[in-house]
Scaffold this motif. Structure first.
Motif, mmCIF file in Angstrom:
data_model
loop_
_atom_site.group_PDB
_atom_site.id
_atom_site.type_symbol
_atom_site.label_atom_id
_atom_site.label_comp_id
_atom_site.label_asym_id
_atom_site.label_seq_id
_atom_site.Cartn_x
_atom_site.Cartn_y
_atom_site.Cartn_z
ATOM 1 N N ALA A 177 0.825 -1.214 0.000
ATOM 2 C CA ALA A 177 0.000 0.000 0.000
ATOM 3 C C ALA A 177 0.857 1.261 0.000
ATOM 4 O O ALA A 177 0.397 2.335 -0.404
ATOM 5 N N PHE A 178 2.097 1.130 0.456
ATOM 6 C CA PHE A 178 3.005 2.278 0.551
ATOM 7 C C PHE A 178 3.868 2.445 -0.696
ATOM 8 O O PHE A 178 4.582 3.448 -0.814
ATOM 9 N N LEU A 179 3.828 1.492 -1.613
ATOM 10 C CA LEU A 179 4.734 1.535 -2.758
ATOM 11 C C LEU A 179 4.613 2.817 -3.590
ATOM 12 O O LEU A 179 5.635 3.413 -3.951
ATOM 13 N N PRO A 180 3.408 3.293 -3.924
ATOM 14 C CA PRO A 180 3.339 4.540 -4.694
ATOM 15 C C PRO A 180 3.977 5.719 -3.968
ATOM 16 O O PRO A 180 4.552 6.616 -4.599
ATOM 17 N N ALA A 181 3.910 5.727 -2.632
ATOM 18 C CA ALA A 181 4.486 6.832 -1.860
ATOM 19 C C ALA A 181 6.006 6.819 -1.885
ATOM 20 O O ALA A 181 6.637 7.853 -1.620
ATOM 21 N N THR A 182 6.610 5.677 -2.206
ATOM 22 C CA THR A 182 8.076 5.624 -2.261
ATOM 23 C C THR A 182 8.622 6.435 -3.430
ATOM 24 O O THR A 182 9.825 6.696 -3.491
ATOM 25 N N LEU A 183 7.749 6.861 -4.347
ATOM 26 C CA LEU A 183 8.184 7.656 -5.497
ATOM 27 C C LEU A 183 8.259 9.148 -5.174
ATOM 28 O O LEU A 183 8.703 9.942 -5.998
#
Length: 284
Positions: free
Chosen positions: A238-244
């Motif tokens: 769920a946090f993967l997009p925020a890593t960008l």
């Protein structure tokens, strides 16, 4: 019933591939049995986030957002069978016990996008980000693991604010072109600007300082998300997009006023590689 749910998930995933490629890739990096629900949730977010881009006046935009609210409240007219995103979203809400009020608050927050009113201060910006980007991370976490989602709520809150600020910086050229501004007025005031002087784009030094301050706020929240504690492997997708957000924030802080003209977005292959690496290391 199962085939219908599966078909809706596949259609939502296909739609997401065109409307939000980064979250589409995040879905593919999530457990297969969760992808349909995540795709429906993310496709719903993409739909309400782009309302300003598909209407010419605020009223039709408000009507579109009201339809989604009515859907979530169970008062929408007509059958959702012809709308795979709506059908998929309702199935996800039912299956994973997603809080409808959180989704309704997401639609209400997007009303702000339809107008050109300024954001008064950082608290208001953080509130807007909390009801949109942060809420989406938390909802996706509930889909992935209802038991583990609560433990990462604080990290989701801060990560969402960082992600929202990165998105605002990415869209600066579009927003300024249509006389829309998401840089809080207290940041502008601190750098000797107001809404009109920022949008005029002439005072590069002060505009650069405002952009650097906004990027710094995003980086501050990203650091708080990291310090909130480790995120469980079950909900980390769920946090993967925020890593960008990190490279966008750093580049904006470096470019300053140049962010109004230069692209802050990394190439797709680099964003994908960053998400793969983050998934492996479980690090924002």
């Amino acid at each position: 019933m199962t085939d219908t749910v599966s078909d809706n998930g596949a259609l939502c995933l296909a739609t997401l591939r065109d409307t939000d490629r980064d979250r589409y890739l995040a879905c593919l990096m999530s457990p297969e049995d969760k992808r349909g629900a995540l795709a429906a949730l993310y496709a719903f977010n993409a739909e309400i986030a782009r309302v300003r881009d598909v209407v010419r006046e605020p009223l039709p935009g408000e009507i579109r957002l009201q339809w989604w609210r009515d859907l979530l409240e169970g008062t929408a007219e007509g059958d959702t069978g012809g709308n795979p995103i709506a059908a998929g979203l309702l199935k996800a809400v039912e299956r994973y016990r997603l809080p409808r009020q959180t989704l309704i608050a997401m639609t209400e927050a997007r009303i702000f996008d339809l107008y050109d009113d300024p954001i008064p201060d950082r608290n208001a910006l953080e509130g807007y980000a909390g009801e949109t980007a942060s809420a989406l991370i938390q909802l996706a976490s509930l889909v992935l693991s209802h038991d583990d989602a609560a433990q990462s709520a604080q990290a989701a809150g801060h990560a969402g604010v960082a992600q929202a600020i990165a998105g605002i910086l990415l869209l600066l050229p579009i927003h300024t072109h249509r006389r829309q501004l998401f840089v809080p007025l207290d940041i502008l005031s601190a750098t000797g600007l107001d809404r009109d002087t920022f949008l005029a784009g002439e005072d590069k030094a002060r505009i650069g300082a405002a952009i650097e301050a906004l990027a710094g706020l995003g980086l501050e929240h990203l650091e708080k998300a990291r310090r909130a504690g480790p995120v469980s492997a079950t909900v980390f997708p769920a946090f993967l997009p925020a890593t960008l957000a990190n490279p966008v924030l750093f580049r904006a802080r470096k470019l300053g006023a140049g962010a109004l003209d230069a692209s802050l977005q990394q190439p797709q292959w680099r964003r994908q590689l960053r998400m793969v690496r983050a998934a492996f290391l479980r690090r924002l």
